[in-house]
Design an enzyme around this catalytic site. Sequence first.
Site, PDB file in Angstrom:
ATOM      1  N   SER A 298       0.808  -1.226   0.000  1.00  0.00           N
ATOM      2  CA  SER A 298       0.000   0.000   0.000  1.00  0.00           C
ATOM      3  C   SER A 298       0.835   1.268   0.000  1.00  0.00           C
ATOM      4  O   SER A 298       0.321   2.338  -0.350  1.00  0.00           O
ATOM      5  CB  SER A 298      -0.949   0.014   1.200  1.00  0.00           C
ATOM      6  OG  SER A 298      -0.218  -0.102   2.417  1.00  0.00           O
TER       7      SER A 298
ATOM      8  N   ASP B 150      -2.983   8.225   8.151  1.00  0.00           N
ATOM      9  CA  ASP B 150      -4.083   7.439   8.711  1.00  0.00           C
ATOM     10  C   ASP B 150      -3.631   6.429   9.758  1.00  0.00           C
ATOM     11  O   ASP B 150      -4.357   5.508  10.092  1.00  0.00           O
ATOM     12  CB  ASP B 150      -4.828   6.705   7.589  1.00  0.00           C
ATOM     13  CG  ASP B 150      -3.934   5.741   6.811  1.00  0.00           C
ATOM     14  OD1 ASP B 150      -2.776   5.546   7.214  1.00  0.00           O
ATOM     15  OD2 ASP B 150      -4.401   5.191   5.797  1.00  0.00           O
TER      16      ASP B 150
ATOM     17  N   HIS C  71      -0.005   4.939   7.069  1.00  0.00           N
ATOM     18  CA  HIS C  71       0.597   5.502   5.870  1.00  0.00           C
ATOM     19  C   HIS C  71       0.904   6.978   6.107  1.00  0.00           C
ATOM     20  O   HIS C  71       0.353   7.598   7.014  1.00  0.00           O
ATOM     21  CB  HIS C  71      -0.348   5.346   4.670  1.00  0.00           C
ATOM     22  CG  HIS C  71      -0.842   3.943   4.481  1.00  0.00           C
ATOM     23  ND1 HIS C  71      -2.034   3.512   5.034  1.00  0.00           N
ATOM     24  CD2 HIS C  71      -0.302   2.885   3.835  1.00  0.00           C
ATOM     25  CE1 HIS C  71      -2.201   2.229   4.732  1.00  0.00           C
ATOM     26  NE2 HIS C  71      -1.168   1.828   4.015  1.00  0.00           N
TER      27      HIS C  71
END
Length: 370
Positions: free
Chosen positions: A37, A340, A343
């Site tokens: 991610s 968040d 990240h």
Amino acid sequence: MAEVASRVLVAVMLLGAASSALAGGGCFMRLFSFGDSINDNGNWMRYAQPPGPVARPPYGETFFGRPNGRFSDGRIIIDHIADVLGIPFLTPYLAGNSSEDYAHGANFAVGSATALGHNYFRRKRLDVRFFTPYSLHWQMSWLKKVLRMLSPEQGAGWSDLMASSLFLVGEVGGNDYNQALFQGRSVDEVETYVTDVVAAISASITELIRLGAKTIVVPGNFPIGCNPGYLTKFQSNDTAQYDSMGCLRWPNDLTKLHNRELRAELAELARRHPGVAVVYADYYAAAMDLIADPRKHGFGGEPLVSCCGGGGPYNTDLAVRCGMGTATACRDPNTAVSWDGFHFTEHAYKVIAEDAVLPPILARCGRRRP
């Protein structure tokens, strides 16, 4: 930081050794990205049904004005690299349909991807429902499909295409550890995964070299002990578990172990393939520099607190993630390091890209950092 400068110098020397890789000494024509991610710009959102909070505001708000599959408020590291190199934002592999979609490269990274495959974790009796099937090995198979689209002749055509491209392999491996730790496995057990994770990364790099790659950037992992998600999940009343910045020591020790073994393996790959630049990008040092002195880079004073989250001391609630109805976001993400809890913000990714990745790449291109 002197340590960062010395590593950049080594990377520049490695890239110089591969100066014959690109015809005419030019820059890179294409960019290919692998990982999880941290690098994903849309594959997860097309694979996962439903895609979850990443498909909802405020994701993407800073640069794109809408959610777009990036696990951030805006651009991520691969976007900043592409921007500086003059390459359009990469097409997520799962969003492309033709060779034109991949003319400038492709992004194979998928949220929650691991270096190792499902069978490895099944043998460890871990619940693989939380893992994407698109491990690094699978992403390599996607690359070969794209290569066939760009150059049907596998011989000289693939070799020239690979030699004129830049490859970013990772970061990857973080989820191999995250999933196990969050499923209750001890750090002592998870440390035994490191050699296998690094071997999987090495196997993919070796395959890239076999296919003709000449410039491969391989980032290490981030200091997960400074991650608001980890700080929330593994809160402790034992102050000895924390360093002077408030980061958990034991997750960072795990990351350091991974990075040491990775760097040693990359050095061995470089020794075996002297005509190839295999460059280590020190994400750990770049992120720690941000956390130690955020104001130096234009951030606010709380680098361990998420911009977007569900509350608590780190504004990270594992049951109320960014993008869910009751989560809230800070007014100016540019002042925050963490987006968040797991990240980084666009601003943080830009600083990390400029400190850890771009100097050796731009040196190869005969340019200075922006």
